[in-house]
Design an enzyme around this catalytic site. Structure first.
Site, PDB file in Angstrom:
ATOM      1  N   THR A  32       0.867  -1.169   0.000  1.00 42.82           N
ATOM      2  CA  THR A  32       0.000   0.000   0.000  1.00 42.82           C
ATOM      3  C   THR A  32       0.903   1.219   0.000  1.00 42.82           C
ATOM      4  OG1 THR A  32      -0.033   0.219   2.394  1.00 42.82           O
ATOM      5  CG2 THR A  32      -1.682  -1.203   1.414  1.00 42.82           C
ATOM      6  N   GLU A  82      -5.684  -3.914   1.930  1.00 44.42           N
ATOM      7  CA  GLU A  82      -5.635  -4.763   3.114  1.00 44.42           C
ATOM      8  C   GLU A  82      -6.813  -5.716   3.223  1.00 44.42           C
ATOM      9  OE1 GLU A  82      -4.963  -1.618   2.869  1.00 44.42           O
ATOM     10  OE2 GLU A  82      -3.379  -0.966   4.249  1.00 44.42           O
ATOM     11  N   LYS A  87     -11.269  18.995  11.564  1.00 43.08           N
ATOM     12  CA  LYS A  87     -11.693  19.194  12.950  1.00 43.08           C
ATOM     13  C   LYS A  87     -11.803  20.680  13.216  1.00 43.08           C
ATOM     14  CE  LYS A  87      -9.976  14.740  14.310  1.00 43.08           C
ATOM     15  NZ  LYS A  87      -8.804  13.929  14.568  1.00 43.08           N
ATOM     16  N   TRP A 122     -16.573  17.716  13.786  1.00 47.23           N
ATOM     17  CA  TRP A 122     -15.931  17.128  12.615  1.00 47.23           C
ATOM     18  C   TRP A 122     -16.688  17.542  11.353  1.00 47.23           C
ATOM     19  CZ3 TRP A 122     -14.307  11.344  13.712  1.00 47.23           C
ATOM     20  CH2 TRP A 122     -13.366  11.333  14.760  1.00 47.23           C
TER      21      TRP A 122
END
Lengths: 549, 549
Positions: free
Chosen positions: A189, A335, A443, A448
């Protein structure tokens, strides 16, 4: 009491045997400068045997790594099958990696042989000398004989033509018995920080993942299908589409290096795929090309798989409404082999509610479990409301990275679950809605803001081609959103217009204060928006930022 | 080099968790005397937890066997899920077994608990005293309270209502971690000679087989489907359809005890399945009923799975042409979980050639390998011409029978392959054509005559309802064919007519010399033609045999 079932392992070798005998009459079609090149799966099986013999003759033994530096084509498919089936490990090198990363992963994996496409010789040659463990290079492809082999030989490695090596080999190979938990293939990755991290798929994980791809909830492949993987075979296993095709007997349509909209659409019209997988940016390009050429249709396609990054509803709507192309969003990552969930719409749902379902990451496939956790690792309820980091678990999900005890790397695992780095919600019926990458969440004043939601809303504006939103430092609020927008040529839309447009859907405090209009969004080596480049360009004062007021 | 994949086992428990949470909004619908009864998969999950707790409270531990004596209904589904998931072993008793066989298998498996449907109490009660290891009986179903419990209690076993036991239990159960190779379920084959033989499925084999059922080449199930397993859950795992439904999120339609054409068609029209599986005799009954009721259609069905015995092309044609129902023939046996191959037609093939493909047993599914062998065990070529016994291998194929070292039983395995007892050919593209059961092949003058081919040809005659052909001793030729035929009421067709009819397709020496016209073909406990009864009736002189001359 013992089960009486036979203990037959799940291996790439069994998939090779099945696909190239029972479905020996299916074909892989590859785009070439001279038109389509077709090879039956039966011939693919013989070529896989010759490649395995050839690699043995070069000294490849045990679980040594054989790397590929190839587009999606017949020879890459043969490598996908032959290398794991002979007990070696397939390492698909990402041709778009930055040079230092490319060299790093080849050395880290200890690749012994590299198979390179004729068209990629020029890209590989400069880095070959630094690939310390590589001893042999095989040059594949119809124009291999006229490639610049000397540029490769300058590295001191043994270089020969793939075709020459294979010509001397028999059509059969004594495939070894392989443990299903043995390493079959590996993929790194391209992390945004630190070195790339290696994921090692097992024969078992590849087999189970392939069978899942063939089920009705994902691709529903049967041997009448024709699969066009536009997603590169050096990305997360081509989403499992290559192995799934051999498993189901579906034919494969391989676009090789022609990934621009015009040759892609031509290839679709010639090779007539029924199903195709690619990231949203590719489909966005295809959409614009089809819009501009109303006389062309790609009506052989019954389903598009799309993922790799959030798939804007506006893109899905346009493909469906203007060109009859149904998009199924799927979610996963290198993954997770990669498919972990796939979108779908409950029966009876239509209109805007349907698009809400299609805009999410879909439902978990059987085999993958998911949960979300708070910053402190507490497991939060899967109630569709609590927001946290998505963690997943399953037989085709990685539980570690290859040979790394970097604490930052081991922290990616939590009680046996993989921490995905994606932030979002899971509802009680397994629907996943991801709102952002953990590192991209903005943030602002303790709240958020989802960069992805803002991007999707912006990209639904008719004048916006692409948009990326990143957090920029703010003294008062900690972070505030910066929107980088690519407009359609000739558009006169400005920041205030777009801000007003977003105002219909977002609270005022969520709206970007800073805007910039650019020619294109920078991309990572796997084609995703490269937000760290945007942040760096902003920090360096290289972006021309305006404010709507 | 080790794979980095997580070591997550393939278990019924994971399938239970997935189906009852992610697909908690799918449903199982069961036919009752008062109409349809619907239960969400979420509720099935809670009921499975209660059943597991209840069985624990009765003392069920480890891999003890819990038997079911049930039709296809909600409670049987709950048992399918709960018993393996708690680590115990599900033993599905075939309610149609002959009494001595029923008692034999319950004792051989050492069943501890039997769950019995209210409607089957009368069938079980007489045999319960002889089931030595059984300690508890649970009576399930909407009318359990009014069943004759005293008839069960006369056995001295503890008898209680399923509903009463479950009412006291919690909605959650601490499902144990189970090894994927552990025993999950067992099923006895009703051999034509000797005692029934037990096959023990593992969690792994059930999981893999279920995922295969969901792939496009078999049922292609997705969560919009509705699956009607008419094949009983006490036959070979209901062809995997119950577990596959939970895996895919497809809803289930359960016909309970109403398996006659009239209530079945009514149930289809009410529960609206998209896919259904049953043996040919059921579809033959449905066909005749639909033919007689042209105002009724079952248009929700997109695909019929059919197997268990050869599926006559005439039946498939009639269902397709007169009622729009597409049949996909599949082949397998209890020993193969059961699905090993499924029919399909190459693109572009139509007309009689299409029917030839549909009349065969189809192509192998990925995971199952096949070969044919001569009488002496020599492996014959898979060239579509050599005829021999079919042998198969794969992760959901049995490699032994439970606790049997009878030489006749161990002879069923050959170099790790299962000898199927079926005779036929395999072609280079994995198409299987079975011509007979090994024991039913008619050996005439050194040549083999296929009883199945004669039967199929006879059943294509418009006046023939059913036909069975067996070999009868012949002094000169060793064996000669005897055809037993069931004619449509009122038909005046005779042996000479039928012999002439067959003459168009068969060589003269292959035509039956002896004919008998009977009311019905005797059947085994699993509904197949019972040829040994025909042979015995012939030997005893109880058949009225005519000759065409």
């Amino acid at each position: 009491m013992h089960s009486t079932m036979q203990d037959v392992p799940l291996t790439i070798g069994s998939l090779l045997l099945h696909g190239t005998t029972v479905h020996g009459d299916s074909e892989v079609v590859t785009a070439t400068p001279d038109g389509l090149r077709s090879t039956s799966y039966a011939e693919v099986g013989r070529e896989a045997a010759r490649l395995a013999s050839g690699l043995r003759s070069l000294g490849v033994t045990g679980d040594q790594r054989v790397a590929t530096f190839q587009w999606n084509n017949t020879e890459h498919l043969v490598a996908y099958l032959a290398i794991p089936s002979m007990g070696a490990v397939l390492h698909t090198l990402n041709i778009r990696l930055f040079p230092e990363q490319l060299v790093y992963v080849a050395n880290h994996a200890e690749d012994r042989v590299v198979i390179v496409d004729d068209s990629l010789v020029g890209l590989l040659a400069p880095h070959l000398p630094a690939m310390e463990t590589v001893t042999h290079v095989l040059v594949a492809g119809p124009d291999a004989a006229s490639a610049d082999l000397d540029s490769l030989r300058a590295s001191g490695k043994q270089v020969q033509l793939y075709a020459d090596l294979l010509a001397a080999q028999p059509d059969e190979f004594d495939w070894p018995q392989v443990d299903e938990r043995a390493a079959a293939a590996m993929c790194y990755t391209s992390g945004t920080t630190g070195n790339p991290k290696g994921v090692i798929y097992s024969h078992r994980s590849a087999w189970l993942h392939s069978q899942m791809i063939c089920t009705g909830n994902v691709a529903g492949l049967d041997w009448h299908d024709r699969v066009l993987p536009i997603v590169p075979m050096f990305h997360a296993n081509a989403w499992g589409l290559a192995y799934a095709a051999l498993m189901s007997g579906a034919s494969l349509c391989m676009p090789d290096r022609w990934l621009q909209a015009e040759p892609l659409v031509r290839f679709m019209r010639e090779s007539r795929p029924t199903i195709s997988g690619a990231v949203p940016t590719i489909w966005n390009d295809v959409l614009m090309y089809l819009d501009a050429h109303p006389d062309l249709s790609v009506d052989s396609i019954r389903r598009i798989l799309c993922g790799g990054s959030a798939v804007p509803v506006s893109l899905q709507k346009a493909l469906k409404e203007r060109h009859g192309l149904e998009v199924r969003q799927a979610w996963g990552m290198t993954e997770t082999s990669p498919v972990a969930s796939a979108a779908g719409v409950p029966l009876g749902v239509s209109g805007e509610e349907e698009w809400r379902y299609r805009g999410g990451q879909g439902r978990l496939v059987c085999g993958v479990e998911a949960r979300i956790t708070a910053d402190d690792g507490t497991v939060l309820p899967s109630d569709g409301e609590a927001v946290g980091e998505l963690e997943v678990r399953g037989p085709w999900v990685t539980g570690a990275y290859y040979s790394s005890d970097d604490p930052e790397v081991t922290a990616k695992f939590h009680e046996g679950w993989l921490r995905t780095g994606d932030v979002g919600m899971v509802d009680p019926l397994g629907y996943i809605t991801l709102t952002d990458r953990a590192k991209d969440v903005i943030k602002s004043g303790g709240e958020w803001i989802s960069s992805v939601e803002l991007e999707n809303a912006l990209m639904a504006h008719p004048d916006v081609v692409e948009a990326a939103v990143v957090g920029i430092p703010d003294e008062k609020w900690q972070e505030r959103p910066l929107a980088s927008v690519v407009l359609r040529p000739g558009s006169t839309v400005g920041a205030a217009d777009l801000r007003d447009y977003l105002g219909a859907e977002f609270a005022k405090w969520q709206l970007p204060d800073a805007w910039c209009f650019i020619e294109q969004i920078p991309r990572t080596s796997v084609g995703k928006f490269d937000k760290k480049v945007l942040r760096r360009e902003y920090a360096d004062g290289r972006l021309e930022v305006t404010s709507p007021e």
